[in-house]
Design a protein around this motif. Structure first.
Motif, PDB file in Angstrom:
ATOM      1  N   ARG A  99       0.821  -1.218   0.000  1.00 54.78           N
ATOM      2  CA  ARG A  99       0.000   0.000   0.000  1.00 54.78           C
ATOM      3  C   ARG A  99       0.854   1.266   0.000  1.00 54.78           C
ATOM      4  NH1 ARG A  99      -5.109  -1.223   4.085  1.00 54.78           N
ATOM      5  NH2 ARG A  99      -5.496  -3.353   3.381  1.00 54.78           N
ATOM      6  N   THR A 100       1.912   1.255  -0.788  1.00 57.88           N
ATOM      7  CA  THR A 100       2.782   2.425  -0.900  1.00 57.88           C
ATOM      8  C   THR A 100       2.628   3.043  -2.281  1.00 57.88           C
ATOM      9  OG1 THR A 100       4.623   1.000  -1.581  1.00 57.88           O
ATOM     10  CG2 THR A 100       4.487   1.592   0.743  1.00 57.88           C
ATOM     11  N   THR A 101       2.777   4.341  -2.359  1.00 55.88           N
ATOM     12  CA  THR A 101       2.682   5.061  -3.628  1.00 55.88           C
ATOM     13  C   THR A 101       4.078   5.321  -4.164  1.00 55.88           C
ATOM     14  OG1 THR A 101       0.642   6.139  -2.910  1.00 55.88           O
ATOM     15  CG2 THR A 101       1.822   7.130  -4.764  1.00 55.88           C
ATOM     16  N   SER A 102       4.327   4.874  -5.381  1.00 57.02           N
ATOM     17  CA  SER A 102       5.633   5.082  -5.996  1.00 57.02           C
ATOM     18  C   SER A 102       5.685   6.430  -6.690  1.00 57.02           C
ATOM     19  CB  SER A 102       5.913   3.962  -7.006  1.00 57.02           C
ATOM     20  OG  SER A 102       5.915   2.700  -6.375  1.00 57.02           O
ATOM     21  N   THR A 103       6.889   6.856  -7.004  1.00 56.08           N
ATOM     22  CA  THR A 103       7.088   8.119  -7.721  1.00 56.08           C
ATOM     23  C   THR A 103       8.064   7.894  -8.864  1.00 56.08           C
ATOM     24  OG1 THR A 103       8.901   8.750  -6.233  1.00 56.08           O
ATOM     25  CG2 THR A 103       6.680   9.517  -5.658  1.00 56.08           C
ATOM     26  N   GLY A 104       8.092   8.836  -9.801  1.00 56.80           N
ATOM     27  CA  GLY A 104       9.058   8.800 -10.883  1.00 56.80           C
ATOM     28  C   GLY A 104       8.913   7.583 -11.773  1.00 56.80           C
ATOM     29  N   PHE A 105      10.041   6.960 -12.083  1.00 54.93           N
ATOM     30  CA  PHE A 105      10.051   5.810 -12.982  1.00 54.93           C
ATOM     31  C   PHE A 105       9.266   4.641 -12.407  1.00 54.93           C
ATOM     32  CE2 PHE A 105      11.968   1.737 -14.250  1.00 54.93           C
ATOM     33  CZ  PHE A 105      11.717   1.783 -15.614  1.00 54.93           C
ATOM     34  N   GLU A 106       9.350   4.441 -11.086  1.00 57.05           N
ATOM     35  CA  GLU A 106       8.621   3.347 -10.458  1.00 57.05           C
ATOM     36  C   GLU A 106       7.111   3.507 -10.653  1.00 57.05           C
ATOM     37  OE1 GLU A 106      11.072   4.930  -9.008  1.00 57.05           O
ATOM     38  OE2 GLU A 106      12.607   3.398  -8.700  1.00 57.05           O
ATOM     39  N   ALA A 107       6.619   4.735 -10.597  1.00 57.37           N
ATOM     40  CA  ALA A 107       5.191   4.988 -10.794  1.00 57.37           C
ATOM     41  C   ALA A 107       4.778   4.663 -12.223  1.00 57.37           C
ATOM     42  CB  ALA A 107       4.868   6.443 -10.472  1.00 57.37           C
ATOM     43  N   LEU A 108       5.606   5.054 -13.180  1.00 62.43           N
ATOM     44  CA  LEU A 108       5.327   4.732 -14.585  1.00 62.43           C
ATOM     45  C   LEU A 108       5.342   3.231 -14.799  1.00 62.43           C
ATOM     46  CD1 LEU A 108       4.927   5.508 -17.553  1.00 62.43           C
ATOM     47  CD2 LEU A 108       7.424   5.741 -17.739  1.00 62.43           C
ATOM     48  N   LEU A 109       6.311   2.552 -14.198  1.00 62.23           N
ATOM     49  CA  LEU A 109       6.412   1.102 -14.316  1.00 62.23           C
ATOM     50  C   LEU A 109       5.177   0.421 -13.729  1.00 62.23           C
ATOM     51  CD1 LEU A 109       8.289  -1.252 -15.168  1.00 62.23           C
ATOM     52  CD2 LEU A 109       9.235  -1.203 -12.852  1.00 62.23           C
ATOM     53  N   ASP A 110       4.704   0.923 -12.594  1.00 60.54           N
ATOM     54  CA  ASP A 110       3.500   0.366 -11.975  1.00 60.54           C
ATOM     55  C   ASP A 110       2.293   0.518 -12.904  1.00 60.54           C
ATOM     56  OD1 ASP A 110       4.882  -0.385  -9.762  1.00 60.54           O
ATOM     57  OD2 ASP A 110       4.115   1.185  -8.449  1.00 60.54           O
ATOM     58  N   THR A 111       2.168   1.678 -13.528  1.00 60.57           N
ATOM     59  CA  THR A 111       1.034   1.929 -14.413  1.00 60.57           C
ATOM     60  C   THR A 111       1.024   0.971 -15.592  1.00 60.57           C
ATOM     61  OG1 THR A 111       1.008   4.282 -13.817  1.00 60.57           O
ATOM     62  CG2 THR A 111      -0.104   3.655 -15.855  1.00 60.57           C
ATOM     63  N   VAL A 112       2.185   0.777 -16.196  1.00 65.43           N
ATOM     64  CA  VAL A 112       2.283  -0.147 -17.329  1.00 65.43           C
ATOM     65  C   VAL A 112       2.012  -1.576 -16.866  1.00 65.43           C
ATOM     66  CG1 VAL A 112       3.793  -1.049 -19.134  1.00 65.43           C
ATOM     67  CG2 VAL A 112       3.906   1.363 -18.527  1.00 65.43           C
ATOM     68  N   ALA A 113       2.519  -1.935 -15.693  1.00 65.55           N
ATOM     69  CA  ALA A 113       2.304  -3.282 -15.162  1.00 65.55           C
ATOM     70  C   ALA A 113       0.831  -3.531 -14.860  1.00 65.55           C
ATOM     71  CB  ALA A 113       3.148  -3.498 -13.902  1.00 65.55           C
ATOM     72  N   ILE A 114       0.127  -2.522 -14.355  1.00 67.23           N
ATOM     73  CA  ILE A 114      -1.306  -2.645 -14.097  1.00 67.23           C
ATOM     74  C   ILE A 114      -2.052  -2.897 -15.401  1.00 67.23           C
ATOM     75  CG2 ILE A 114      -3.361  -1.312 -13.460  1.00 67.23           C
ATOM     76  CD1 ILE A 114      -1.687  -0.039 -11.224  1.00 67.23           C
ATOM     77  N   ALA A 115      -1.732  -2.116 -16.436  1.00 68.37           N
ATOM     78  CA  ALA A 115      -2.400  -2.265 -17.729  1.00 68.37           C
ATOM     79  C   ALA A 115      -2.124  -3.638 -18.331  1.00 68.37           C
ATOM     80  CB  ALA A 115      -1.932  -1.166 -18.675  1.00 68.37           C
ATOM     81  N   TYR A 116      -0.872  -4.062 -18.288  1.00 66.33           N
ATOM     82  CA  TYR A 116      -0.515  -5.376 -18.844  1.00 66.33           C
ATOM     83  C   TYR A 116      -1.228  -6.493 -18.087  1.00 66.33           C
ATOM     84  CZ  TYR A 116       2.204  -9.412 -20.356  1.00 66.33           C
ATOM     85  OH  TYR A 116       2.574 -10.643 -20.848  1.00 66.33           O
ATOM     86  N   SER A 117      -1.240  -6.398 -16.768  1.00 72.62           N
ATOM     87  CA  SER A 117      -1.863  -7.443 -15.949  1.00 72.62           C
ATOM     88  C   SER A 117      -3.358  -7.546 -16.223  1.00 72.62           C
ATOM     89  CB  SER A 117      -1.621  -7.155 -14.460  1.00 72.62           C
ATOM     90  OG  SER A 117      -0.242  -7.134 -14.165  1.00 72.62           O
ATOM     91  N   ALA A 118      -4.024  -6.404 -16.367  1.00 72.12           N
ATOM     92  CA  ALA A 118      -5.457  -6.412 -16.659  1.00 72.12           C
ATOM     93  C   ALA A 118      -5.719  -7.079 -18.011  1.00 72.12           C
ATOM     94  CB  ALA A 118      -5.999  -4.983 -16.656  1.00 72.12           C
ATOM     95  N   PHE A 119      -4.935  -6.718 -19.015  1.00 72.19           N
ATOM     96  CA  PHE A 119      -5.100  -7.324 -20.339  1.00 72.19           C
ATOM     97  C   PHE A 119      -4.845  -8.825 -20.278  1.00 72.19           C
ATOM     98  CE2 PHE A 119      -3.631  -8.828 -24.422  1.00 72.19           C
ATOM     99  CZ  PHE A 119      -4.549  -8.277 -25.308  1.00 72.19           C
ATOM    100  N   PHE A 120      -3.761  -9.223 -19.629  1.00 74.29           N
ATOM    101  CA  PHE A 120      -3.376 -10.632 -19.518  1.00 74.29           C
ATOM    102  C   PHE A 120      -4.521 -11.461 -18.945  1.00 74.29           C
ATOM    103  CE2 PHE A 120      -1.553 -14.317 -17.511  1.00 74.29           C
ATOM    104  CZ  PHE A 120      -0.436 -14.663 -18.267  1.00 74.29           C
TER     105      PHE A 120
END
Length: 208
Positions: A99-120
């Motif tokens: 339950r932590t909020t990432s910043t910078g590159f980690e936040a972008l990586l999380d967003t892409v990972a969320i989208a990929y996981s939902a599609f998968f």
């Protein structure tokens, strides 16, 4: 090197391992799985160690192959998608636990990972239930919903919905003896077990 249930039962047990190293369906399968390994795997490694990454990858991939071989010995298959499913299941549980909020590159990586996981999850479940085109349309819709939710409600809240998606689609695919579902649930279970036995690696946001 692919997983062949009859040959595995005949003693070629190493096919359970080598089958996750090859992509017999071609370049599309290779690109899709490699993207998942890079994005979801990196997001998981940001929060846990590379040992957890590797353990989840291998246990989910080999374990899923073993279960499918026992239940569907006539099946011949291969690919790293069951391993990626394990990484997704583990990452979603880790997100919920941290339950932590990432910043910078980690936040972008999380967003892409969320989208990929939902599609998968949605795409592969609909492949089982409805065919290719419904799966593509539903998978794209899942990406849109995930990105909209992440932007509007934040990644922390969105991952709770993603956990529900992983649980439901993992259960549906497992009931159909689909290794992707087994991988999702295996990864999630491993993350829970590891969380009880090992301290987590703090994220950049948490550390600051």
């Amino acid at each position: 090197m692919i997983r062949d249930g009859e040959l595995v039962r005949a003693g070629q047990w190493w096919r359970l391992v080598t089958s996750i190293l090859v992509q017999p369906d071609g370049w599309g399968q290779f690109a899709f799985n490699l993207l998942g390994i890079a994005v979801v795997g990196s997001a998981l490694e940001q929060r846990r160690s590379e040992r957890v990454w590797l353990l989840t990858y291998l246990v989910a991939g080999v374990g899923s192959g073993l279960v499918v071989t026992l239940l569907l010995p006539e099946q011949r298959d291969g690919g790293a998608s069951d391993c990626v499913a394990g990484l997704i299941g583990a990452l979603v549980v880790v997100w919920v636990l941290d339950r932590t909020t990432s910043t910078g590159f980690e936040a972008l990586l999380d967003t892409v990972a969320i989208a990929y996981s939902a599609f998968f999850c949605v795409y592969l479940t609909l492949i089982d239930l409805g065919g290719v085109w419904p799966a593509i349309i539903a998978g794209d819709a899942a990406v849109a919903v995930a990105l909209t939710a992440s932007r509007r409600f934040g990644a922390v809240r969105t991952v709770f919905g993603l956990l529900v998606l992983v649980t439901v689609t993992g259960g549906v695919m497992t009931a159909r003896i689909d290794g992707h579902g087994i991988g999702l649930l295996t990864g999630a279970l491993l993350a829970i077990i590891i969380a009880r036995t090992r301290p987590r690696r703090p994220t950049t946001a948490a550390a600051t």
